[in-house]
Design a protein around this motif. Structure first.
Motif, PDB file in Angstrom:
ATOM      1  N   PRO A  76       0.830  -1.202   0.000  1.00  0.00           N
ATOM      2  CA  PRO A  76       0.000   0.000   0.000  1.00  0.00           C
ATOM      3  C   PRO A  76       0.866   1.254   0.000  1.00  0.00           C
ATOM      4  O   PRO A  76       1.917   1.292   0.624  1.00  0.00           O
ATOM      5  CB  PRO A  76      -0.792  -0.105   1.312  1.00  0.00           C
ATOM      6  CG  PRO A  76      -0.644  -1.521   1.742  1.00  0.00           C
ATOM      7  CD  PRO A  76       0.623  -2.037   1.159  1.00  0.00           C
ATOM      8  N   ALA A  77       0.417   2.264  -0.732  1.00  0.00           N
ATOM      9  CA  ALA A  77       1.144   3.534  -0.752  1.00  0.00           C
ATOM     10  C   ALA A  77       0.999   4.205   0.603  1.00  0.00           C
ATOM     11  O   ALA A  77      -0.115   4.371   1.087  1.00  0.00           O
ATOM     12  CB  ALA A  77       0.591   4.433  -1.855  1.00  0.00           C
ATOM     13  N   PRO A  78       2.111   4.565   1.241  1.00  0.00           N
ATOM     14  CA  PRO A  78       2.019   5.218   2.542  1.00  0.00           C
ATOM     15  C   PRO A  78       1.550   6.663   2.389  1.00  0.00           C
ATOM     16  O   PRO A  78       1.809   7.320   1.385  1.00  0.00           O
ATOM     17  CB  PRO A  78       3.454   5.162   3.068  1.00  0.00           C
ATOM     18  CG  PRO A  78       4.293   5.097   1.836  1.00  0.00           C
ATOM     19  CD  PRO A  78       3.484   4.361   0.807  1.00  0.00           C
ATOM     20  N   ALA A  79       0.840   7.134   3.401  1.00  0.00           N
ATOM     21  CA  ALA A  79       0.405   8.529   3.401  1.00  0.00           C
ATOM     22  C   ALA A  79       1.635   9.423   3.486  1.00  0.00           C
ATOM     23  O   ALA A  79       2.509   9.215   4.323  1.00  0.00           O
ATOM     24  CB  ALA A  79      -0.529   8.785   4.580  1.00  0.00           C
ATOM     25  N   ALA A  80       1.697  10.398   2.613  1.00  0.00           N
ATOM     26  CA  ALA A  80       2.791  11.372   2.574  1.00  0.00           C
ATOM     27  C   ALA A  80       2.416  12.429   1.548  1.00  0.00           C
ATOM     28  O   ALA A  80       1.519  12.224   0.735  1.00  0.00           O
ATOM     29  CB  ALA A  80       4.118  10.727   2.192  1.00  0.00           C
ATOM     30  N   THR A  81       3.091  13.559   1.609  1.00  0.00           N
ATOM     31  CA  THR A  81       2.920  14.596   0.597  1.00  0.00           C
ATOM     32  C   THR A  81       4.067  14.464  -0.397  1.00  0.00           C
ATOM     33  O   THR A  81       5.227  14.401   0.013  1.00  0.00           O
ATOM     34  CB  THR A  81       2.934  15.994   1.240  1.00  0.00           C
ATOM     35  OG1 THR A  81       1.758  16.134   2.055  1.00  0.00           O
ATOM     36  CG2 THR A  81       2.959  17.092   0.186  1.00  0.00           C
ATOM     37  N   VAL A  82       3.734  14.420  -1.669  1.00  0.00           N
ATOM     38  CA  VAL A  82       4.739  14.398  -2.725  1.00  0.00           C
ATOM     39  C   VAL A  82       4.283  15.387  -3.787  1.00  0.00           C
ATOM     40  O   VAL A  82       3.188  15.249  -4.341  1.00  0.00           O
ATOM     41  CB  VAL A  82       4.905  12.996  -3.350  1.00  0.00           C
ATOM     42  CG1 VAL A  82       5.953  13.026  -4.457  1.00  0.00           C
ATOM     43  CG2 VAL A  82       5.267  11.970  -2.298  1.00  0.00           C
ATOM     44  N   ILE A  83       5.093  16.402  -4.031  1.00  0.00           N
ATOM     45  CA  ILE A  83       4.749  17.428  -5.017  1.00  0.00           C
ATOM     46  C   ILE A  83       5.910  17.592  -5.988  1.00  0.00           C
ATOM     47  O   ILE A  83       7.072  17.699  -5.583  1.00  0.00           O
ATOM     48  CB  ILE A  83       4.457  18.792  -4.350  1.00  0.00           C
ATOM     49  CG1 ILE A  83       3.261  18.682  -3.407  1.00  0.00           C
ATOM     50  CG2 ILE A  83       4.189  19.861  -5.405  1.00  0.00           C
ATOM     51  CD1 ILE A  83       2.937  19.972  -2.682  1.00  0.00           C
ATOM     52  N   THR A  84       5.575  17.615  -7.270  1.00  0.00           N
ATOM     53  CA  THR A  84       6.531  17.927  -8.326  1.00  0.00           C
ATOM     54  C   THR A  84       6.171  19.307  -8.853  1.00  0.00           C
ATOM     55  O   THR A  84       5.013  19.564  -9.186  1.00  0.00           O
ATOM     56  CB  THR A  84       6.446  16.898  -9.469  1.00  0.00           C
ATOM     57  OG1 THR A  84       6.712  15.609  -8.930  1.00  0.00           O
ATOM     58  CG2 THR A  84       7.444  17.216 -10.563  1.00  0.00           C
ATOM     59  N   ALA A  85       7.141  20.195  -8.894  1.00  0.00           N
ATOM     60  CA  ALA A  85       6.913  21.562  -9.369  1.00  0.00           C
ATOM     61  C   ALA A  85       7.947  21.898 -10.438  1.00  0.00           C
ATOM     62  O   ALA A  85       9.113  21.547 -10.317  1.00  0.00           O
ATOM     63  CB  ALA A  85       7.014  22.547  -8.216  1.00  0.00           C
ATOM     64  N   THR A  86       7.477  22.578 -11.476  1.00  0.00           N
ATOM     65  CA  THR A  86       8.354  23.004 -12.556  1.00  0.00           C
ATOM     66  C   THR A  86       8.193  24.502 -12.759  1.00  0.00           C
ATOM     67  O   THR A  86       7.067  25.000 -12.817  1.00  0.00           O
ATOM     68  CB  THR A  86       7.994  22.268 -13.871  1.00  0.00           C
ATOM     69  OG1 THR A  86       8.081  20.864 -13.638  1.00  0.00           O
ATOM     70  CG2 THR A  86       8.923  22.665 -14.996  1.00  0.00           C
ATOM     71  N   GLY A  87       9.296  25.216 -12.838  1.00  0.00           N
ATOM     72  CA  GLY A  87       9.270  26.657 -13.066  1.00  0.00           C
ATOM     73  C   GLY A  87      10.657  27.160 -13.419  1.00  0.00           C
ATOM     74  O   GLY A  87      11.656  26.576 -12.995  1.00  0.00           O
ATOM     75  N   GLU A  88      10.711  28.244 -14.174  1.00  0.00           N
ATOM     76  CA  GLU A  88      12.005  28.790 -14.605  1.00  0.00           C
ATOM     77  C   GLU A  88      12.861  29.264 -13.442  1.00  0.00           C
ATOM     78  O   GLU A  88      14.058  29.027 -13.405  1.00  0.00           O
ATOM     79  CB  GLU A  88      11.780  29.950 -15.576  1.00  0.00           C
ATOM     80  CG  GLU A  88      11.351  29.509 -16.949  1.00  0.00           C
ATOM     81  CD  GLU A  88      11.248  30.676 -17.909  1.00  0.00           C
ATOM     82  OE1 GLU A  88      11.917  31.710 -17.682  1.00  0.00           O
ATOM     83  OE2 GLU A  88      10.492  30.557 -18.877  1.00  0.00           O
ATOM     84  N   ASP A  89      12.265  29.977 -12.496  1.00  0.00           N
ATOM     85  CA  ASP A  89      13.020  30.561 -11.396  1.00  0.00           C
ATOM     86  C   ASP A  89      12.829  29.791 -10.091  1.00  0.00           C
ATOM     87  O   ASP A  89      13.028  30.335  -9.006  1.00  0.00           O
ATOM     88  CB  ASP A  89      12.610  32.022 -11.193  1.00  0.00           C
ATOM     89  CG  ASP A  89      12.924  32.864 -12.421  1.00  0.00           C
ATOM     90  OD1 ASP A  89      13.956  32.596 -13.067  1.00  0.00           O
ATOM     91  OD2 ASP A  89      12.135  33.774 -12.725  1.00  0.00           O
ATOM     92  N   LEU A  90      12.440  28.532 -10.184  1.00  0.00           N
ATOM     93  CA  LEU A  90      12.176  27.727  -8.995  1.00  0.00           C
ATOM     94  C   LEU A  90      13.485  27.429  -8.270  1.00  0.00           C
ATOM     95  O   LEU A  90      14.460  26.982  -8.876  1.00  0.00           O
ATOM     96  CB  LEU A  90      11.490  26.428  -9.418  1.00  0.00           C
ATOM     97  CG  LEU A  90      10.911  25.556  -8.332  1.00  0.00           C
ATOM     98  CD1 LEU A  90       9.843  26.306  -7.545  1.00  0.00           C
ATOM     99  CD2 LEU A  90      10.298  24.313  -8.949  1.00  0.00           C
ATOM    100  N   ASP A  91      13.501  27.701  -6.979  1.00  0.00           N
ATOM    101  CA  ASP A  91      14.669  27.442  -6.136  1.00  0.00           C
ATOM    102  C   ASP A  91      14.364  26.197  -5.298  1.00  0.00           C
ATOM    103  O   ASP A  91      13.432  26.207  -4.490  1.00  0.00           O
ATOM    104  CB  ASP A  91      14.932  28.662  -5.251  1.00  0.00           C
ATOM    105  CG  ASP A  91      16.145  28.475  -4.359  1.00  0.00           C
ATOM    106  OD1 ASP A  91      16.154  27.526  -3.551  1.00  0.00           O
ATOM    107  OD2 ASP A  91      17.064  29.297  -4.457  1.00  0.00           O
ATOM    108  N   ALA A  92      15.130  25.145  -5.480  1.00  0.00           N
ATOM    109  CA  ALA A  92      14.878  23.877  -4.797  1.00  0.00           C
ATOM    110  C   ALA A  92      14.897  24.017  -3.279  1.00  0.00           C
ATOM    111  O   ALA A  92      14.049  23.459  -2.580  1.00  0.00           O
ATOM    112  CB  ALA A  92      15.890  22.826  -5.247  1.00  0.00           C
ATOM    113  N   ALA A  93      15.837  24.770  -2.745  1.00  0.00           N
ATOM    114  CA  ALA A  93      15.941  24.944  -1.287  1.00  0.00           C
ATOM    115  C   ALA A  93      14.740  25.715  -0.739  1.00  0.00           C
ATOM    116  O   ALA A  93      14.196  25.365   0.315  1.00  0.00           O
ATOM    117  CB  ALA A  93      17.237  25.658  -0.931  1.00  0.00           C
TER     118      ALA A  93
END
Length: 125
Positions: A76-93
């Motif tokens: 079973p998939a465990p409960a958690a938040t997983v978000i993928t974001a794409t953007g030109e000026d996106l700062d990973a930190a």
């Protein structure tokens, strides 16, 4: 730039609601699923393009199809938040800090108090 962030604790609904504006500003595309403390049994889909982001209750975590594991057995998939974001000026930190600051604290987890649901996600969709 594309960033994937996983958060293992439920998100505080109020703090996450405030973070959504910042998230929408810095991203062109957002997708994933959320574990929100005000609706902990519900897997919440998040999708967005440009400044528009929408959330949808996709049912209980138990209803999520099993994930494939190397041995070929489903888990079973465990409960958690997983978000993928794409953007030109996106700062990973900054993206990581934005989401981790929305997690429930140790004190909030220990209190067990119910939290107001500003999104109306408690109802089944």
């Amino acid at each position: 730039m594309t960033v994937v962030q996983r958060v293992e604790r439920p998100l505080h609904p109020g703090r996450f609601r405030q973070a959504l504006a910042t998230l929408a500003e810095g991203c062109c595309v957002v997708r994933g699923h959320l574990w929100i403390a005000s609706a902990p049994e519900c897997r919440i889909a998040i999708q967005g393009v440009g400044p528009r982001i929408w959330l949808e209750n996709t049912g209980a975590w138990d209803d999520v199809p099993p994930m494939e594991v190397p041995a070929g057995r489903g888990m079973p998939a465990p409960a958690a938040t997983v978000i993928t974001a794409t953007g030109e000026d996106l700062d990973a930190a900054e993206f990581e800090h934005l989401l981790t600051s929305c997690q429930l604290t140790d004190e909030e987890l220990a209190s067990g108090k119910g939290l107001h649901d500003p999104f109306g996600l408690e109802q089944a969709s």
